[in-house]
Motif scaffolding. Sequence first.
Motif, PDB file in Angstrom:
ATOM      1  N   TYR A  10       0.840  -1.188   0.000  1.00  7.26           N
ATOM      2  CA  TYR A  10       0.000   0.000   0.000  1.00  7.26           C
ATOM      3  C   TYR A  10       0.883   1.249   0.000  1.00  7.26           C
ATOM      4  CZ  TYR A  10      -4.029  -2.934   1.081  1.00  7.26           C
ATOM      5  OH  TYR A  10      -5.016  -3.881   1.040  1.00  7.26           O
ATOM      6  N   PRO A  11       0.483   2.281  -0.711  1.00  5.60           N
ATOM      7  CA  PRO A  11       1.280   3.508  -0.758  1.00  5.60           C
ATOM      8  C   PRO A  11       1.162   4.298   0.531  1.00  5.60           C
ATOM      9  CG  PRO A  11      -0.796   3.811  -1.929  1.00  5.60           C
ATOM     10  CD  PRO A  11      -0.742   2.361  -1.517  1.00  5.60           C
ATOM     11  N   ASP A  12       2.028   5.292   0.680  1.00  5.90           N
ATOM     12  CA  ASP A  12       1.924   6.201   1.819  1.00  5.90           C
ATOM     13  C   ASP A  12       0.717   7.110   1.631  1.00  5.90           C
ATOM     14  OD1 ASP A  12       4.205   5.168   2.982  1.00  5.90           O
ATOM     15  OD2 ASP A  12       5.535   6.592   1.981  1.00  5.90           O
ATOM     16  N   GLY A  13       0.297   7.733   2.695  1.00  6.09           N
ATOM     17  CA  GLY A  13      -0.824   8.652   2.612  1.00  6.09           C
ATOM     18  C   GLY A  13      -2.163   7.948   2.625  1.00  6.09           C
ATOM     19  N   LYS A  14      -3.197   8.649   2.176  1.00 10.39           N
ATOM     20  CA  LYS A  14      -4.551   8.107   2.190  1.00 10.39           C
ATOM     21  C   LYS A  14      -4.711   6.976   1.170  1.00 10.39           C
ATOM     22  CE  LYS A  14      -6.917  12.329   3.699  1.00 10.39           C
ATOM     23  NZ  LYS A  14      -7.968  13.326   3.350  1.00 10.39           N
ATOM     24  N   ILE A  15      -5.537   6.012   1.556  1.00  3.59           N
ATOM     25  CA  ILE A  15      -5.850   4.888   0.677  1.00  3.59           C
ATOM     26  C   ILE A  15      -7.353   4.892   0.440  1.00  3.59           C
ATOM     27  CG2 ILE A  15      -5.768   2.390   0.388  1.00  3.59           C
ATOM     28  CD1 ILE A  15      -3.434   2.394   2.408  1.00  3.59           C
ATOM     29  N   GLN A  16      -7.762   5.174  -0.777  1.00  2.00           N
ATOM     30  CA  GLN A  16      -9.183   5.256  -1.115  1.00  2.00           C
ATOM     31  C   GLN A  16      -9.783   3.856  -1.214  1.00  2.00           C
ATOM     32  OE1 GLN A  16     -11.100   7.929  -1.389  1.00  2.00           O
ATOM     33  NE2 GLN A  16      -9.471   9.454  -1.095  1.00  2.00           N
ATOM     34  N   MET A  17     -10.847   3.634  -0.451  1.00  5.92           N
ATOM     35  CA  MET A  17     -11.553   2.352  -0.506  1.00  5.92           C
ATOM     36  C   MET A  17     -12.754   2.476  -1.442  1.00  5.92           C
ATOM     37  SD  MET A  17     -11.571   0.849   3.367  1.00  5.92           S
ATOM     38  CE  MET A  17     -12.529   2.213   4.025  1.00  5.92           C
ATOM     39  N   LYS A  18     -12.943   1.480  -2.269  1.00  8.20           N
ATOM     40  CA  LYS A  18     -14.089   1.440  -3.166  1.00  8.20           C
ATOM     41  C   LYS A  18     -15.026   0.317  -2.734  1.00  8.20           C
ATOM     42  CE  LYS A  18     -11.485   3.217  -7.134  1.00  8.20           C
ATOM     43  NZ  LYS A  18     -11.055   2.957  -8.542  1.00  8.20           N
ATOM     44  N   ASN A  19     -16.316   0.559  -2.892  1.00  8.09           N
ATOM     45  CA  ASN A  19     -17.330  -0.450  -2.552  1.00  8.09           C
ATOM     46  C   ASN A  19     -17.237  -0.878  -1.091  1.00  8.09           C
ATOM     47  OD1 ASN A  19     -18.157  -0.472  -5.289  1.00  8.09           O
ATOM     48  ND2 ASN A  19     -16.530  -1.931  -5.766  1.00  8.09           N
ATOM     49  N   HIS A  20     -16.898   0.072  -0.217  1.00 11.61           N
ATOM     50  CA  HIS A  20     -16.822  -0.251   1.210  1.00 11.61           C
ATOM     51  C   HIS A  20     -18.235  -0.352   1.777  1.00 11.61           C
ATOM     52  CE1 HIS A  20     -15.713  -0.389   5.369  1.00 11.61           C
ATOM     53  NE2 HIS A  20     -16.239   0.797   5.641  1.00 11.61           N
ATOM     54  N   GLY A  21     -18.545  -1.479   2.393  1.00 17.39           N
ATOM     55  CA  GLY A  21     -19.870  -1.675   2.970  1.00 17.39           C
ATOM     56  C   GLY A  21     -19.818  -1.729   4.477  1.00 17.39           C
ATOM     57  N   VAL A  22     -20.339  -0.692   5.134  1.00 23.70           N
ATOM     58  CA  VAL A  22     -20.299  -0.665   6.595  1.00 23.70           C
ATOM     59  C   VAL A  22     -21.225  -1.716   7.200  1.00 23.70           C
ATOM     60  CG1 VAL A  22     -19.644   1.757   6.727  1.00 23.70           C
ATOM     61  CG2 VAL A  22     -22.061   1.150   6.608  1.00 23.70           C
ATOM     62  N   GLU A  23     -22.117  -2.274   6.375  1.00 22.55           N
ATOM     63  CA  GLU A  23     -23.030  -3.302   6.875  1.00 22.55           C
ATOM     64  C   GLU A  23     -22.353  -4.673   6.920  1.00 22.55           C
ATOM     65  OE1 GLU A  23     -22.995  -3.378   2.547  1.00 22.55           O
ATOM     66  OE2 GLU A  23     -23.286  -1.766   4.011  1.00 22.55           O
ATOM     67  N   ASP A  24     -21.108  -4.746   6.481  1.00 17.11           N
ATOM     68  CA  ASP A  24     -20.370  -6.012   6.480  1.00 17.11           C
ATOM     69  C   ASP A  24     -19.175  -5.877   7.430  1.00 17.11           C
ATOM     70  OD1 ASP A  24     -19.522  -8.553   5.839  1.00 17.11           O
ATOM     71  OD2 ASP A  24     -18.433  -7.910   4.046  1.00 17.11           O
ATOM     72  N   PRO A  25     -19.407  -5.962   8.745  1.00 15.70           N
ATOM     73  CA  PRO A  25     -18.355  -5.670   9.728  1.00 15.70           C
ATOM     74  C   PRO A  25     -17.311  -6.781   9.820  1.00 15.70           C
ATOM     75  CG  PRO A  25     -20.320  -6.456  10.836  1.00 15.70           C
ATOM     76  CD  PRO A  25     -20.686  -6.324   9.379  1.00 15.70           C
ATOM     77  N   PHE A  26     -16.187  -6.445  10.444  1.00 19.62           N
ATOM     78  CA  PHE A  26     -15.132  -7.427  10.686  1.00 19.62           C
ATOM     79  C   PHE A  26     -14.761  -7.385  12.165  1.00 19.62           C
ATOM     80  CE2 PHE A  26     -12.787  -3.528  10.027  1.00 19.62           C
ATOM     81  CZ  PHE A  26     -11.736  -3.614  10.943  1.00 19.62           C
ATOM     82  N   LEU A  27     -14.146  -8.464  12.632  1.00 17.97           N
ATOM     83  CA  LEU A  27     -13.680  -8.546  14.015  1.00 17.97           C
ATOM     84  C   LEU A  27     -12.216  -8.946  14.012  1.00 17.97           C
ATOM     85  CD1 LEU A  27     -14.073  -8.763  17.151  1.00 17.97           C
ATOM     86  CD2 LEU A  27     -14.608 -11.172  16.764  1.00 17.97           C
TER      87      LEU A  27
END
Length: 238
Positions: A10-27
Amino acid sequence: GLKKGWFSGYPDGKIQMKNHGVEDPFLLYLAYQSPHTPLAVDLNYLELYPNETDVSRKTYLTMVSSTDDSIGRIVENMKRFVYTKDGSERTLFDDTIFIFSSDNGGMSQGLGYGGASNTPLRGRKGSTWEGGCRVPAFITNLNITGTHEGMFHMTDWLPTIYSGILGVEQADLGDIDGINQFDVLQKTSEPLREEILYDIANFQDTNCTLNVTDSWFPASCNVSGSFGAALRVNNFKL
């Protein structure tokens, strides 16, 4: 600690996420071995404690700093993953609840000394005194800040996460000891827990010897015939 560049690919700085679904959580459950015996100094943090003369204590402190740095880098990197929702930029950290907790008090001065200190609390790891059982903990992203002074038991995390945060019926968990303290943590409810049972260790009619073979703890503990228990009700402890 996690060094710069550990997040390879991953590059430095901000990493743009595409198709991020907050309804699909992780633990992520992350259990650190450090700080813990056997002690192993982290040379990267020795300079932080130039005035500490106790070698075990100094080594332990470097392990604490290493753990702190590792957690900090995880948080730092989660803040780099961004996405846009309703025209506003959010980070992965914004959508994540962090819970941190120790599992017992430190191994302070005494048999098997591990460089820890539980001052001003009495006792150490393995005891039912407050120094052996009361630990630091925090939770983030509840839209509130402050300190909770009431009682909170380790078993309370399950219903607090399951029912309080995820909104699932606690009845699904069956007959459990834990209490959903989500509203208490958000300061919208009075304290719900009035007592904590610390332990009931009954060897009065049992022959029991704990054999420890590690060189850093050269002892075997004969607990035959012993009894140890503690119960706290409000501000009284037996």
